[in-house]
Scaffold this active site. Structure first.
Site, PDB file in Angstrom:
ATOM      1  CB  SER A  45     -26.097 -27.820  14.223  1.00  0.00           C
ATOM      2  OG  SER A  45     -27.215 -27.000  14.531  1.00  0.00           O
ATOM      3  CG  ASP A 161     -27.098 -28.313  18.104  1.00  0.00           C
ATOM      4  OD1 ASP A 161     -26.038 -28.751  17.617  1.00  0.00           O
ATOM      5  OD2 ASP A 161     -27.594 -27.234  17.783  1.00  0.00           O
TER       6      ASP A 161
END
Length: 309
Positions: A45, A161
């Site tokens: 991320s 993610d």
């Protein structure tokens, strides 16, 4: 005892954590100042984003932008056309990534050092390491937080993610050949430190932001973003998402680090920095620098041990 002539390869595992991730800038700056240049970088991320920016030569540019940004700047990334699959405006996100992280034509396989962005296969639920292809695209996939960022198509799968499966990618660094792994965990205190409602934004600041929201999304309730001053009110949509993510990231991080421990774990105390608190970048960067200084003796000890293996 065999002594290797080659210097140990230091891997840097940069974890997920939204705005807390600006700590990674401080971590990198402090390591480089101490003469420790990571040979391998893996990120999840925001960690994937900061790591990619460093390898593409844009870290100073990224730091300048985050230090000068405000909550109003953050709002410009969001589109409130709720029929879309996410709230983030893809065009503005791409502008940001291509300007401050990596140009559109930069590819992972052309980087001077091994790099991987950690993602999650949305349907299979397994971890995916992106080690080739467009660098900005890999970052976009790694930070595709469900409900906020659009999922990224990769051949026959949708990627989201990487924090859903591997918030601090120590194991990824080892796969890429790191001998010593420094992990940066941004989730160590997210559930134990209560956010201070008026830490930097005054009531007039909050009112100004809410006013912009009304102009840009007037048909939606103001409960979308909660006014932080109204502490007895139900959390707004983004606050609820943020707190929920904090809970499962805390649990996943604990489990993964127990199974895949770093040689040195750095844990900046940034739990009071919210998901969109870009205006606290300076605090996060300083905390990252300080944590590296506190861990330097351990880092040098682990590197020395690796030299004797």
């Amino acid at each position: 005892m065999n002594v290797s002539s080659a210097a140990p390869r230091v891997g840097l595992a940069l974890g997920s954590g939204a705005s807390r991730g600006w700590s990674h800038i401080g971590v990198l700056k402090a390591l480089l100042k101490e003469g420790i240049e990571p040979a391998v970088i893996c990120g999840t991320s925001v960690g994937a984003m900061v790591g990619a920016s460093y390898l593409a030569g844009n870290l100073d540019k990224l730091e300048d932008w985050v230090l000068g940004s405000s909550r109003a700047d953050v709002l410009r990334f969001f589109s409130f056309r709720l029929a879309n699959s996410a709230f983030v405006d893809p065009e503005r996100l791409n502008w940001f990534l291509h300007t401050f992280v990596a140009a559109e034509d930069v590819r992972i396989e052309t980087l001077k050092k091994p790099y991987a962005a950690v993602c999650t296969d949305l349907h299979a639920g397994n971890e995916v390491l992106l080690r080739e292809g467009g660098l900005a695209r890999a970052v976009r996939a790694s930070m595709a937080m469900p409900g906020l960022f659009p999922a990224e198509r990769d051949e026959q799968r949708w990627l989201v993610d990487g924090g859903l499966v591997n918030p601090v990618p120590v194991s990824a660094c080892r796969k890429l050949g790191a001998d010593v792994v420094i992990g940066v965990n941004l989730n160590a205190d997210i559930l134990s430190r209560q956010r201070v409602s008026d830490r930097t934004a005054s009531e007039s600041d909050v009112d100004n932001i809410r006013g912009q929201l009304r102009k840009r999304a007037s048909k939606y309730s103001n409960s979308f973003f909660q006014n932080e001053v109204e502490t007895d009110s139900a959390p707004g949509v983004f606050d609820a998402i943020s707190l929920t993510i904090n809970i499962f990231q805390d649990q996943i991080t604990r489990g993964r680090l127990e199974a895949d421990p770093a040689d040195v774990l750095i844990a900046p105390k940034v739990g009071d920095i919210g998901m969109f608190d870009f205006q606290r970048a300076a605090d996060a960067i300083i905390e990252g620098e300080d944590c590296v200084q506190s861990a330097m003796a351990d880092i040098r000890r682990q590197i020395a041990l690796a030299e004797t293996r």
